[in-house]
Design a protein around this motif. Structure first.
Motif, short mmCIF file in Angstrom:
data_model
loop_
_atom_site.label_atom_id
_atom_site.label_comp_id
_atom_site.label_asym_id
_atom_site.label_seq_id
_atom_site.Cartn_x
_atom_site.Cartn_y
_atom_site.Cartn_z
N VAL A 347 53.89 29.32 40.32
CA VAL A 347 53.10 29.20 41.47
C VAL A 347 51.73 28.95 40.68
CG1 VAL A 347 53.04 31.47 42.10
CG2 VAL A 347 52.20 29.68 43.54
N TRP A 348 51.16 27.85 41.00
CA TRP A 348 49.78 27.58 40.50
C TRP A 348 48.74 27.69 41.58
CZ3 TRP A 348 48.78 22.08 37.72
CH2 TRP A 348 47.56 22.06 37.30
N PHE A 349 47.87 28.63 41.44
CA PHE A 349 46.58 28.61 42.24
C PHE A 349 45.56 27.79 41.75
CE2 PHE A 349 42.74 31.14 42.86
CZ PHE A 349 42.32 30.65 44.14
N ARG A 350 45.49 26.65 42.35
CA ARG A 350 44.51 25.79 41.66
C ARG A 350 43.11 25.94 42.04
NH1 ARG A 350 46.09 19.97 41.35
NH2 ARG A 350 44.66 20.27 39.66
N ALA A 356 36.51 25.11 43.04
CA ALA A 356 36.47 26.72 42.49
C ALA A 356 37.73 27.23 41.93
CB ALA A 356 35.64 27.44 43.73
N THR A 357 37.77 26.98 40.81
CA THR A 357 39.22 27.67 40.10
C THR A 357 39.07 28.94 39.77
OG1 THR A 357 38.42 27.00 37.97
CG2 THR A 357 39.91 25.25 39.14
N ALA A 358 40.15 29.74 39.64
CA ALA A 358 39.99 31.20 39.33
C ALA A 358 39.41 31.72 38.31
CB ALA A 358 41.42 31.78 39.28
N LEU A 359 39.36 31.08 36.96
CA LEU A 359 38.74 31.29 35.81
C LEU A 359 37.11 31.13 35.81
CD1 LEU A 359 41.33 30.54 33.29
CD2 LEU A 359 41.18 32.60 34.42
N ASP A 562 45.64 38.90 32.64
CA ASP A 562 45.97 40.12 33.06
C ASP A 562 45.14 40.53 34.12
OD1 ASP A 562 48.20 40.23 31.64
OD2 ASP A 562 47.60 41.74 30.43
N ASN A 563 43.75 40.43 34.02
CA ASN A 563 42.82 41.09 34.87
C ASN A 563 43.00 40.25 36.51
OD1 ASN A 563 41.60 38.63 33.68
ND2 ASN A 563 39.74 39.32 34.29
N TYR A 564 43.83 39.24 36.50
CA TYR A 564 44.06 38.43 37.57
C TYR A 564 45.44 39.08 38.46
CZ TYR A 564 39.93 35.20 36.95
OH TYR A 564 38.78 34.86 36.73
N LEU A 565 45.94 39.80 37.66
CA LEU A 565 47.35 40.26 38.08
C LEU A 565 47.22 41.79 38.67
CD1 LEU A 565 49.38 38.34 35.44
CD2 LEU A 565 48.91 37.65 37.62
N ALA A 572 54.62 41.18 37.41
CA ALA A 572 53.29 41.05 38.34
C ALA A 572 53.93 40.99 39.68
CB ALA A 572 52.77 39.50 38.21
N ARG A 573 53.37 41.93 40.33
CA ARG A 573 53.24 42.15 41.90
C ARG A 573 52.58 41.11 42.65
NH1 ARG A 573 54.53 46.98 44.86
NH2 ARG A 573 56.12 46.94 43.17
N ASN A 574 51.51 40.53 42.11
CA ASN A 574 50.86 39.64 42.97
C ASN A 574 49.76 39.18 42.13
OD1 ASN A 574 49.88 42.43 44.30
ND2 ASN A 574 48.41 41.07 43.93
N LEU A 575 49.08 37.73 42.37
CA LEU A 575 48.03 37.37 41.96
C LEU A 575 46.95 37.85 42.76
CD1 LEU A 575 46.76 35.20 39.72
CD2 LEU A 575 46.80 33.75 42.19
N GLU A 576 45.67 38.22 42.03
CA GLU A 576 44.51 38.80 42.81
C GLU A 576 43.19 38.18 42.30
OE1 GLU A 576 45.28 42.88 42.45
OE2 GLU A 576 44.07 43.09 40.85
N VAL A 577 42.30 37.74 43.19
CA VAL A 577 41.13 37.02 42.91
C VAL A 577 40.16 37.96 43.74
CG1 VAL A 577 39.87 34.98 42.88
CG2 VAL A 577 42.19 34.77 42.44
N LYS A 578 38.91 38.14 43.11
CA LYS A 578 37.89 38.78 43.71
C LYS A 578 36.99 37.65 44.17
CE LYS A 578 38.25 43.01 41.23
NZ LYS A 578 37.55 43.90 40.00
N VAL A 579 36.49 37.87 45.56
CA VAL A 579 35.59 36.76 45.95
C VAL A 579 34.42 37.43 46.57
CG1 VAL A 579 35.46 34.75 47.46
CG2 VAL A 579 37.37 35.07 46.05
#
Length: 718
Positions: A347-350, A356-359, A562-565, A572-579
């Motif tokens: 699964v790709w979080f685009r 605004a991409t994750a990285l 790893d800092n997004y997981l 990985a339990r989930n993908l996480e993104v701080k906003v």
């Protein structure tokens, strides 16, 4: 004798001035102009591995500069070597298997010249009854260099030149020509000298000038006179010297094309999701005549969908870096489905929004960036509108996902986003933070493709519902199938038609961030299974299942760092993104101008006694969390005389700028009257202030959060 016929050949080269030239290469071509061997000439000598009997046969020898490494892979030809300044000597292999070249002229090395060739492909589609111009992606773009007659003029049969001259004479004397349209002539075939490759009775007069790049312009009188001359030599010489004026005329008579042009493919590029393509071309002779034709993969085969006549659609003397925009009309080309299949259980979080991409979203809580001499904390901010990575998020946010063809599968059938507030607007920790599911209807769209009675293709947009399924916080969204025909949400009646997803990715969640408190939030993407009781459970998966967009190329995916997981026992339990959420509006207020104890006030007039009297200009440009920039200007009269030195300024609202000091929330500075009035004894001024919010929704800057103000004042000595 046979032994000598198979022995290598030695080459001895002597320059006219007797001084061996460095950097030369010996090129041996076969009877079909294929490169047989290329060896460097060192100290005037070279040794060929090719057998003597081959060289004695129908071969050609050229001496020219060595090719730069950047040119490796390009097809070599005698023409290319000549364009590089090469020399084709007359050779003879003697009884000692040696070639002696005794008077090699000085070869001038060409200047390597990089030329960026850029462009875009598009097509007009009828979607839901409206015409829309959309990009054509994943097309194969063939970039060709067109060489003109000067390289092989002596090889063109004289009857062909005479025939062209007769056509030109006829056109000059009777210029009215009716040209009915024809379909694309198809691939260009190289001719056998002296033999036409197109039957004249089929193509004569059938070239279409509609949409041609070159216009049929009036020939200069001296050219007309030369072509109408009774001297064959004069006619031929006029055509040769002025051929650059004749390109459009060859659109009228296509059977001449192969005799007067050579089309060499120099690169194959592929159009991206926006239809764009480019190629950085290493050119030798500043002869940049570019022609392009296009293929699209249809049902697993590459099919030509654009290949117009060369003389009409060549970009003569192409201006490097100028876009070549091509409109495709072939009815077989569908709207852009540009992403190649994402293979596997991925699964790709685009992105959030389009860009605004994750990285590109800062995840480090302690991150600070220096902004106008002040450190600003930027965790949760992106850099899509500002390189300092200080764009917070606001308004409606959309989260784009793309699932690989390995999902859904048994045990993973659904997904969902959750949200948790970590910090408040001042980035202090939130106590007793709670996590809730991001709710709302989610759909994925697809095209139903139909053809009307006239054979015109039309597209109707439909959608399947992915969720929400469940109730309360027990919610999940169905993972769509990569193959639309296997997706259970598509009606059976539509599966009997031609259908395709409008895009492989989709907006997987949407929320109005104005409903959230300003501050730092964490959004978690979870993959779910549903048990027999209808309860959704989070599934731990290998880390590589979660993908994010590559930092330097958002069209590619990479394993989420790893800092997004949320990593549990190696999975990985989930993908996480701080906003960072910030929906605050900017403030803009121009204050009254001060002159001594007087204010410009309602009428705006200020009286001065001396040109050195101080004039105080001040304004408020602010944002509660400093996520804004400003622009301030003062215009005198009709703006034909500038204020020198300027009193205009721009910068961030966070701190003082070089021209205006920030104190108590107010920017201000004092200037002498003389600086403002200049050559005018009295003058009127307009002040303009705009404060620009840095917030974004991931697609565009939120200019609805901007603020502006205007003011006016006048300085008089009477």
């Amino acid at each position: 004798m046979a032994k000598k016929a198979n022995a290598p050949i030695k080459v001895n080269v002597k320059s006219v001035d007797g001084v061996p030239q460095k950097g030369l290469q010996f090129y041996l071509f076969g009877s079909k102009d294929e490169l047989l061997e290329s060896v460097p000439i060192k100290d005037g000598k070279a040794v060929l591995k090719t057998a003597a009997k081959t060289v004695r046969g129908k071969s050609r020898v050229l001496i020219g500069p060595s090719l730069p490494k950047e040119f490796k892979g390009r097809q070599m030809s005698p023409l290319l070597i000549k364009k590089m300044g090469g020399y084709e000597p007359s050779i003879r292999v003697d009884l000692k298997n040696e070639i002696n070249i005794t008077r090699l002229p000085k070869i001038i090395f060409p200047n390597w010249d990089w030329c960026l060739i850029t462009g875009a492909l598009s097509k007009s589609f009828n979607i839901d009854g409206e015409d829309q111009v959309l990009p054509v992606c994943d097309a194969r773009v063939h970039i060709c260099e067109i060489d003109r007659i000067r390289w092989w003029w002596p090889l063109i049969p004289r009857p062909v030149i005479t025939d062209l001259a007769d056509k030109l004479k006829e056109f000059i004397l009777k210029p009215k020509v009716e040209i009915p349209p024809i379909p694309d002539p198809g691939p260009v075939i190289e001719p056998i000298p002296g033999r036409p490759i197109f039957p004249r009775n089929r193509l004569e007069g059938l070239a279409s000038m509609a949409g041609a790049k070159d216009e049929l312009v009036e020939l200069p009188e001296f050219v007309k006179k030369g072509i109408l001359s009774s001297s064959t030599a004069t006619v031929h010489n006029t055509i040769y010297k002025n051929f650059h004026l004749l390109h459009p005329y060859l659109c009228l008579w296509p059977w001449f094309w192969p005799y007067f042009y050579r089309c060499t493919e120099i690169a194959t590029a592929y159009s991206d999701c926006n239809g764009n393509f480019d190629f950085n071309y290493l050119n030798f002779t500043n002869d940049k005549d570019i022609y392009i034709w296009v293929e699209v993969n249809i049902n697993g085969e590459w099919v030509t969908v654009y290949r117009p006549p060369i003389p009409c659609y060549t970009y003569w003397d192409y201006d490097c870096g100028t876009d070549i925009n091509i409109n495709i009309t072939d009815p077989r080309v569908f709207p852009c489905d540009c992403e190649r299949q994402l293979e596997g259980e991925l699964v790709w979080f685009r992105s959030i929004g389009q860009h605004a991409t994750a990285l590109h979203i800062q995840q480090n809580d302690a991150s600070i960036v220096p902004v106008q001499g002040v450190n600003l904390r930027n965790v949760g901010c992106t850099d899509i509108h500002h390189s300092n990575q200080i764009n917070p998020f606001g308004s409606t946010l959309y989260f784009k996902l793309l699932f690989g063809d390995g999902l859904p599968k048994t045990g993973i059938t659904h997904y969902r986003w959750t949200r948790t507030q970590l910090k408040n607007a001042t980035l202090n920790n939130v106590l007793a933070a709670t996590t809730t599911v991001v709710k709302g209807a989610v759909n994925k769209h697809y095209f139903v493709i139909t053809t009307d009675t006239n054979g015109h293709m039309h597209f109707e947009t439909k959608s399947v519902t992915l969720g929400a399924e469940g109730s309360g916080e027990n919610i999940g969204y169905r993972i769509p199938h990569w193959d639309i025909y296997n997706d259970p949400g598509v009606p059976a009646a539509h599966k009997a038609l031609t259908i395709q997803w409008t895009s492989p990715d989709f907006w997987s969640a949407a929320m109005n961030s104005k409903d959230l408190a300003d501050g730092l939030w964490r959004f978690d993407l979870e993959l779910l299974r549903r048990d027999s009781a209808g309860v959704f459970h989070v599934v731990d998966v290998p880390k590589q299942v979660f993908q994010v967009s590559d930092y330097n190329n958002s069209g590619n995916s990479v394993n989420a760092p790893d800092n997004y997981l949320n990593i549990q026992a190696g999975n990985a339990r989930n993908l996480e993104v701080k906003v960072r959420i910030d929906n605050n509006h900017c403030d803009a207020d121009i204050q009254d101008v001060e002159l001594g104890s007087s204010l410009s006030g309602r009428c705006g007039f200020l009286r001065y006694n001396d040109l050195n009297d101080p004039v105080k200009i001040s304004f408020i440009a602010s944002h509660v969390n400093n996520f804004a920039t400003f622009g301030f200007s003062v215009v005198k009269g009709n703006n034909t005389e500038a204020i020198t030195p300027t009193v205009n300024e721009s910068g961030y609202v966070i701190s003082s700028t070089p021209l205006y000091s920030l104190s108590g929330g107010v920017f201000s500075n004092t200037f002498p009257v003389s600086r403002l009035v200049g050559t005018c004894p009295q003058a009127a001024f307009a002040e303009r202030l705009r404060v620009y919010a840095l917030a974004t929704n991931g697609t565009e800057r939120l200019d609805q959060y901007d603020a502006a103000d205007t003011n006016a004042f006048a300085l008089s000595n009477t």
